[in-house]
Design a protein around this motif. Structure first.
Motif, short mmCIF file in Angstrom:
data_model
loop_
_atom_site.label_atom_id
_atom_site.label_comp_id
_atom_site.label_asym_id
_atom_site.label_seq_id
_atom_site.Cartn_x
_atom_site.Cartn_y
_atom_site.Cartn_z
N GLN A 12 -6.15 0.48 2.02
CA GLN A 12 -5.58 -0.53 1.13
C GLN A 12 -4.78 0.17 0.03
O GLN A 12 -5.23 1.17 -0.52
N LEU A 13 -3.60 -0.37 -0.25
CA LEU A 13 -2.77 0.17 -1.33
C LEU A 13 -2.19 -1.00 -2.12
O LEU A 13 -1.45 -1.82 -1.57
N ILE A 14 -2.59 -1.07 -3.39
CA ILE A 14 -2.13 -2.16 -4.26
C ILE A 14 -1.25 -1.55 -5.35
O ILE A 14 -1.68 -0.62 -6.05
N VAL A 15 -0.03 -2.06 -5.50
CA VAL A 15 0.89 -1.55 -6.52
C VAL A 15 1.42 -2.73 -7.31
O VAL A 15 2.07 -3.62 -6.74
N ASN A 16 1.13 -2.78 -8.60
CA ASN A 16 1.57 -3.89 -9.46
C ASN A 16 1.19 -5.23 -8.83
O ASN A 16 1.99 -6.16 -8.78
N ASP A 17 -0.02 -5.30 -8.32
CA ASP A 17 -0.59 -6.48 -7.69
C ASP A 17 0.00 -6.83 -6.32
O ASP A 17 -0.39 -7.84 -5.73
N PHE A 18 0.91 -6.01 -5.82
CA PHE A 18 1.42 -6.23 -4.46
C PHE A 18 0.55 -5.45 -3.48
O PHE A 18 0.20 -4.30 -3.74
N ASP A 19 0.26 -6.06 -2.34
CA ASP A 19 -0.52 -5.42 -1.29
C ASP A 19 0.44 -4.75 -0.31
O ASP A 19 1.11 -5.42 0.48
N LEU A 20 0.51 -3.42 -0.36
CA LEU A 20 1.50 -2.71 0.46
C LEU A 20 1.09 -2.56 1.92
O LEU A 20 1.89 -2.15 2.75
N ALA A 21 -0.19 -2.86 2.22
CA ALA A 21 -0.60 -2.81 3.62
C ALA A 21 -0.25 -4.12 4.33
O ALA A 21 -0.26 -4.18 5.55
#
Ligand code: ADP
Ligand code: ADP
Length: 229
Positions: free
Chosen positions: A59-68
């Motif tokens: 799982q990768l969350i960046v600025n509340d976006f889910d990059l997966a």
């Protein structure tokens, strides 16, 4: 509050295992420097954060976006997360000013006059107010990198990633670039910096992450302590 969260992230290039069980949380306003030998996955890690590379699992969350999540719009990530590269990646056929105004006008659709005013302010901040009308080829490497940083800031990002920003520079140019990065850090920007500049890591970084063979071997908030052992 966290800006970037890796949970059990794996990244493969074909059969090659480039990132192994990455768990890393970076808070808003934190400055994290990533160090480690060549080929250890530093650049890969950085590039997953703005979606230039996709993770294989975890799982990768960046600025509340889910990059997966395949449905996440990567263009929105790249608007929120700037990137500064080793080789500047400026537009050769645009002036310094146009390099900075292009993103805000074309991508963010902001009014040209307003964008130019803030671009000139940014050029002042990086010490290049006299260079606005020049083309990149007329600038030194250190000046080009400061333009690239100004261009990144012009998008008003939530975080900026730096991939060996001083590695292509002559030694006498490095200080000016690191000074600009320090200024941005003090303004509270979230920054992830892959660098060999241990002085920067020590003075400016809140944390040091040491990678080897695709893994995080150390994640040290006691920066002074890290350098003592
Ligand atoms: P670092 O930034 O620490 O030097 P990288 O993340 O660039 O490391 O690379 C880690 C490993 O992944 C290296 O062995 C490299 O050859 C490999 N690698 C990087 N990018 C790719 C790619 N697009 N395809 C295949 N292998 C890659
Ligand atoms: P900000 O620039 O303040 O982060 P945005 O308008 O870019 O605000 O997005 C606000 C939030 O809405 C994002 O952090 C995200 O959680 C969610 N969001 C909006 N659009 C998308 C999208 N296309 N994919 C995934 N999440 C989205």
């Amino acid at each position: 509050m966290s800006m970037i969260e890796f949970h059990d992230v794996e990244k493969y290039y074909g059969k090659f295992h480039a990132l192994k069980n990455i768990n890393l949380t970076i808070d808003r306003g934190e400055v994290v420097t990533i160090i480690g030998p060549s080929g250890s996955g530093k650049s890969t890690l950085l590039r997953t954060i703005n979606g230039l590379e996709r993770i294989t699992s975890g799982q990768l969350i960046v600025n509340d976006f889910d990059l997966a999540d395949k449905n996440t719009d990567m263009n929105r990530i790249r608007k929120n997360v700037g990137m500064v590269f080793q080789h500047f990646n400026l537009y050769a056929n645009k002036t310094v000013l146009d390099n900075i105004t292009l993103g805000p006008t074309m991508v963010l659709k902001r009014p040209k006059a307003e964008v130019e005013d803030s671009a000139r302010e940014l050029l002042k901040m990086v010490g290049l107010e006299d260079q606005a009308a020049k083309y990149p080829s007329a600038l030194s490497g250190g000046q080009k990198q400061r333009v690239a940083i100004a261009r990144s800031l012009a998008m008003n990002p939530r975080a900026i990633l730096f991939d060996e920003p001083t590695s292509a520079l002559d030694p006498e140019m490095i200080g000016d670039v690191l000074d600009v990065m320090q200024t941005i850090a003090k303004q509270g920007m979230t920054m992830v910096v892959v660098t060999h500049e241990m002085g920067f890591a020590r003075r400016v970084g809140d944390r040091i992450v040491f990678m080897a063979d695709g893994q995080i071997l150390e994640d040290e908030s006691d920066v002074a302590g890290f350098f003592d052992h």
